[in-house]
Structure formats: structure tokens, C-alpha cells
Motif scaffolding. Structure first.
Motif, mmCIF file in Angstrom:
data_model
loop_
_atom_site.group_PDB
_atom_site.id
_atom_site.type_symbol
_atom_site.label_atom_id
_atom_site.label_comp_id
_atom_site.label_asym_id
_atom_site.label_seq_id
_atom_site.Cartn_x
_atom_site.Cartn_y
_atom_site.Cartn_z
ATOM 1 N N PHE A 16 0.834 -1.200 0.000
ATOM 2 C CA PHE A 16 0.000 0.000 0.000
ATOM 3 C C PHE A 16 0.870 1.251 0.000
ATOM 4 C CE2 PHE A 16 -4.299 1.801 1.221
ATOM 5 C CZ PHE A 16 -4.930 1.250 0.114
ATOM 6 N N GLU A 17 2.018 1.194 0.683
ATOM 7 C CA GLU A 17 2.964 2.310 0.637
ATOM 8 C C GLU A 17 3.508 2.478 -0.782
ATOM 9 O OE1 GLU A 17 5.169 5.515 1.925
ATOM 10 O OE2 GLU A 17 3.688 4.381 3.089
ATOM 11 N N ARG A 18 3.762 1.386 -1.468
ATOM 12 C CA ARG A 18 4.261 1.453 -2.844
ATOM 13 C C ARG A 18 3.217 2.050 -3.775
ATOM 14 N NH1 ARG A 18 6.703 -4.086 -4.764
ATOM 15 N NH2 ARG A 18 7.771 -3.688 -2.781
ATOM 16 N N LEU A 102 -7.690 -6.327 11.305
ATOM 17 C CA LEU A 102 -7.795 -4.939 10.871
ATOM 18 C C LEU A 102 -9.101 -4.311 11.355
ATOM 19 C CD1 LEU A 102 -6.661 -5.365 7.151
ATOM 20 C CD2 LEU A 102 -5.238 -4.685 9.097
ATOM 21 N N THR A 103 -9.064 -3.011 11.549
ATOM 22 C CA THR A 103 -10.293 -2.298 11.882
ATOM 23 C C THR A 103 -11.122 -2.102 10.617
ATOM 24 O OG1 THR A 103 -9.290 -0.130 11.501
ATOM 25 C CG2 THR A 103 -9.132 -1.048 13.740
ATOM 26 N N ARG A 104 -12.384 -1.746 10.808
ATOM 27 C CA ARG A 104 -13.252 -1.500 9.658
ATOM 28 C C ARG A 104 -12.700 -0.357 8.804
ATOM 29 N NH1 ARG A 104 -19.537 -0.639 10.731
ATOM 30 N NH2 ARG A 104 -19.239 -2.819 11.365
ATOM 31 N N GLU A 105 -12.167 0.692 9.453
ATOM 32 C CA GLU A 105 -11.621 1.831 8.723
ATOM 33 C C GLU A 105 -10.467 1.405 7.812
ATOM 34 O OE1 GLU A 105 -11.649 5.933 11.050
ATOM 35 O OE2 GLU A 105 -10.886 4.301 12.293
ATOM 36 N N ALA A 106 -9.561 0.600 8.345
ATOM 37 C CA ALA A 106 -8.399 0.176 7.564
ATOM 38 C C ALA A 106 -8.833 -0.667 6.371
ATOM 39 C CB ALA A 106 -7.427 -0.599 8.447
ATOM 40 N N TRP A 107 -9.721 -1.620 6.607
ATOM 41 C CA TRP A 107 -10.189 -2.474 5.526
ATOM 42 C C TRP A 107 -10.942 -1.671 4.468
ATOM 43 C CZ3 TRP A 107 -9.660 -6.638 2.832
ATOM 44 C CH2 TRP A 107 -10.703 -7.068 2.006
ATOM 45 N N THR A 108 -11.761 -0.718 4.901
ATOM 46 C CA THR A 108 -12.544 0.086 3.969
ATOM 47 C C THR A 108 -11.640 0.882 3.036
ATOM 48 O OG1 THR A 108 -14.405 0.288 5.510
ATOM 49 C CG2 THR A 108 -14.249 1.941 3.774
ATOM 50 N N ALA A 109 -10.557 1.461 3.588
ATOM 51 C CA ALA A 109 -9.632 2.234 2.749
ATOM 52 C C ALA A 109 -9.003 1.349 1.682
ATOM 53 C CB ALA A 109 -8.549 2.876 3.623
ATOM 54 N N ILE A 110 -8.585 0.149 2.071
ATOM 55 C CA ILE A 110 -7.980 -0.782 1.121
ATOM 56 C C ILE A 110 -9.002 -1.195 0.065
ATOM 57 C CG2 ILE A 110 -6.931 -3.066 0.851
ATOM 58 C CD1 ILE A 110 -5.982 -2.721 3.813
ATOM 59 N N PHE A 143 -6.003 4.953 4.956
ATOM 60 C CA PHE A 143 -5.459 3.740 5.557
ATOM 61 C C PHE A 143 -4.401 4.075 6.601
ATOM 62 C CE2 PHE A 143 -2.084 0.468 5.498
ATOM 63 C CZ PHE A 143 -2.811 -0.597 5.998
ATOM 64 N N GLU A 144 -3.509 5.004 6.271
ATOM 65 C CA GLU A 144 -2.458 5.364 7.228
ATOM 66 C C GLU A 144 -3.060 5.946 8.499
ATOM 67 O OE1 GLU A 144 1.870 7.623 7.299
ATOM 68 O OE2 GLU A 144 0.692 7.504 5.454
ATOM 69 N N GLY A 145 -4.087 6.778 8.341
ATOM 70 C CA GLY A 145 -4.757 7.321 9.521
ATOM 71 C C GLY A 145 -5.414 6.231 10.351
ATOM 72 N N ALA A 146 -6.021 5.253 9.669
ATOM 73 C CA ALA A 146 -6.669 4.148 10.371
ATOM 74 C C ALA A 146 -5.654 3.316 11.143
ATOM 75 C CB ALA A 146 -7.426 3.271 9.377
ATOM 76 N N VAL A 147 -4.480 3.091 10.554
ATOM 77 C CA VAL A 147 -3.429 2.326 11.222
ATOM 78 C C VAL A 147 -2.978 3.033 12.500
ATOM 79 C CG1 VAL A 147 -1.033 1.529 11.049
ATOM 80 C CG2 VAL A 147 -2.619 1.145 9.156
ATOM 81 N N HIS A 148 -2.849 4.341 12.434
ATOM 82 C CA HIS A 148 -2.406 5.095 13.611
ATOM 83 C C HIS A 148 -3.475 5.129 14.709
ATOM 84 C CE1 HIS A 148 1.547 6.672 12.529
ATOM 85 N NE2 HIS A 148 1.109 6.728 11.283
ATOM 86 N N ARG A 149 -4.708 4.838 14.342
ATOM 87 C CA ARG A 149 -5.777 4.795 15.355
ATOM 88 C C ARG A 149 -6.035 3.380 15.874
ATOM 89 N NH1 ARG A 149 -7.681 8.679 11.711
ATOM 90 N NH2 ARG A 149 -8.905 7.159 10.548
#
Length: 311
Positions: A16-18, A102-110, A143-149
Motif C-alpha cells: 500500500f505504501e508502494r 484490521l479495523t473496519r476503517e483500515a479495511w474500507t480504505a484498502i 489507511f495510514e490514519g486508520a493504522v495510527h488509530r
């Protein structure tokens, strides 16, 4: 945590970073080619291929070195493993393997990033390319914001580890290739084209504003190099990525009790980086320094896989 779970999280972070980096690179290249006062043309797109180490793969398909062909190759080409669409697909594949972590936010972004490409977006003109890269950047930021939360646990740390290793590689390649772009005949150092090329580097790593805050003497190549190598205040600098790698490995070691080759390599690299001065790097050979960094980063990636027994 199972080794295969750790591996999926690590690769989720890397892919995802790539995807985010390639989106920023393509966007900056479009601006350099189309929106600049002196369009860079083929040189800009050749450098984009060089940064992503895909020049040979692009040439093998018999494609012409033109904006439309390169933009499609780097964004929506499904047969190219280094395109944004394939990076997003691989990130989603790894995310599905660890969906419950994963949280719902992280999965949703992906998933939203994947749906962007499922809709078969166009990459045939600059407006469409910029719209596509904006959509990708929006989801990667989400996604990055979700990871930090998320909880500060192994799930978060393996994702962040993958991101840090990938970010270090991307920034080193970007600076190495862009530094060696030759100015067109008749152009002077410090002229419009030269300034546009260095501004493109800053745009790719979202550092235009940061540069203005940290350096008051205008746009100078030596300052850009200093920012991207030695200034840990910039999240995408080599120094920041090196520090984060050490920090995350330390947190994983305290939680899992696993200390090994990767920890030692990361700490040694961080120790050298703390003593690095950009002026000395330029004087002794920037290209050689960056090539050595890229190689060491690849070795660290291998050591991480061995330490945590990635499958």
C-alpha cells in the motif's frame, strides 16, 4: 502471532505504501510534463520508469516512450506487477488474509482503493491520470490514519515496519534517479527546467511546504538532498524511515522476545545515519551512497523475513 500473519501484515504495509508512492510519482511527472512552463517530455517519463526500476519491463512490451503509454503502464496495466492496480490488488490480498486483525476503517480504505480500479478507470489523458492518482492518495491517507488509530500491538507494528522499509527504498531511488537527470541542451543549472525537476522531487514526497519551513535561502539542490537524507522531521526522509524501522523492531522485540539479525542491522544503520552529513555525502558521491543504502535496505528486508520466519 503466526509467521504467515506477520508476513501478510508486513507486505500489506509495503504494497500500500508502494501504491501511494507510485501515485505521487505519476502525479508529479504529469505536472512536470504537462503543467510546467517548459514541459520535460520523454525525459520526465523515462525517469519515472527508472525510479520504479521498470524501464526494461516497459521496453519489453514494445511500447513507445510517451506520456500516455508510461502513465497507463504505471497505473492501470494489470500485466505489470509494479503498477498501482497490481500493488493495490496485492495489498488487498494480504489484507484479506488478516481481515480480523484490521479495523473496519483500515479495511474500507484498502477495499475502496481496489474498487477504484475495479471500475476500469481511464489513464489516457492528464486530467484522468490526475483524478486517478488523487483517488489513490485519498485512500492511502485514509489507511495510514486508520493504522495510527489502531491498537498499538503486533498488527500495527508489522504494517508500520513494512511501510518504513518500503518508504526508505522509494525515497532513495527517487533521489538517486532524479539527481542524475541531464538538463536539455541549452538549459542552465538553476533555470526553469532545473527548478521544475527539483520541485518534482519535493512534490513526490509531499515536502514542498516542509522545505519552505526548514530552508530560507530558496530552492537549492543541496538543501533538497539534505532534507531527503538527513532531516528526520520529514516522514519520508531516509533518516525518518531508518529511525522508525529501529523503533518498530524494538517494540516487536519487547512484545515477542525475538531479537536477531534484523535488529542489529537496523541499529547499526541508524547509528551511521545519525552521523551522516549531506555535504559529505555529496562530496564523496551521492550515487554511490544511495546505491549502498538501497542494497543495505534490501538486506534488512531479507533479515526481517528470516527473523520473523516469514513464509
Amino acid at each position: 502471532m503466526l509467521s504467515r500473519t506477520a508476513s501478510s501484515l508486513y507486505w500489506l504495509g509495503r504494497y500500500f505504501e508502494r501504491a501511494d508512492f507510485i501515485a505521487r510519482l505519476v502525479e508529479a511527472t504529469v505536472r512536470l510534463d504537462v503543467l510546467s512552463a517548459r514541459p520535460a517530455g520523454q525525459a520526465a517519463w523515462a525517469s519515472a520508469l527508472a525510479v520504479t526500476d521498470t524501464s526494461d519491463a516497459f521496453a519489453e512490451g514494445g511500447r513507445e516512450l510517451r506520456r500516455r503509454e508510461v502513465a497507463r503502464f504505471l497505473t492501470v496495466e494489470t500485466c505489470h506487477p509494479g503498477s498501482i492496480v497490481r500493488c493495490v490488488e496485492m495489498a488487498r490480498l494480504n489484507a484479506r488474509a488478516v481481515r480480523t486483525a484490521l479495523t473496519r476503517e483500515a479495511w474500507t480504505a484498502i477495499n475502496q482503493a481496489w474498487l477504484t480500479f475495479a471500475a476500469k478507470p481511464s489513464a489516457d489523458d492528464p486530467t484522468a491520470v490526475l483524478a486517478l492518482t488523487d483517488a489513490v492518495k485519498h485512500e492511502t491517507r485514509g489507511f495510514e490514519g486508520a493504522v495510527h488509530r489502531m491498537l498499538r500491538n503486533q498488527t500495527t507494528w508489522f504494517i508500520r515496519l513494512g511501510q518504513a522499509v518500503e518508504r526508505a527504498d522509494n525515497t532513495a531511488r527517487l533521489l538517486d534517479v532524479k539527481y542524475h537527470i541531464l538538463l536539455p541542451a541549452g538549459e542552465r543549472i538553476g533555470g526553469v527546467v532545473d527548478r521544475d525537476q527539483w520541485t518534482t522531487i519535493l512534490q513526490t514526497v509531499s515536502a514542498v511546504t516542509a522545505y519552505r519551513w526548514l530552508y530560507s535561502d530558496g530552492l537549492a539542490p543541496a538543501n533538497v538532498i539534505d532534507l531527503l537524507i538527513a532531516r528526520a522531521e520529514l516522514p519520508r526522509s531516509l533518516a525518518a524511515s531508518v529511525e522508525e524501522t529501529v523503533d518498530v523492531l524494538g517494540m516487536l522485540a519487547r512484545r515477542t522476545g525475538l531479537h536477531g539479525e534484523a535488529d542489529r542491522m537496523a541499529r547499526m544503520r541508524a547509528s551511521r545515519m545519525s552521523k551522516t552529513r549531506s555535504g559529505e555525502v555529496i562530496a564523496s558521491g551521492l550515487h554511490q551512497y544511495l546505491q549502498a543504502f538501497i542494497e543495505e535496505n534490501a538486506q534488512l528486508h531479507g533479515a526481517i523475513g528470516r527473523q520473523f520466519k516469514f513464509m
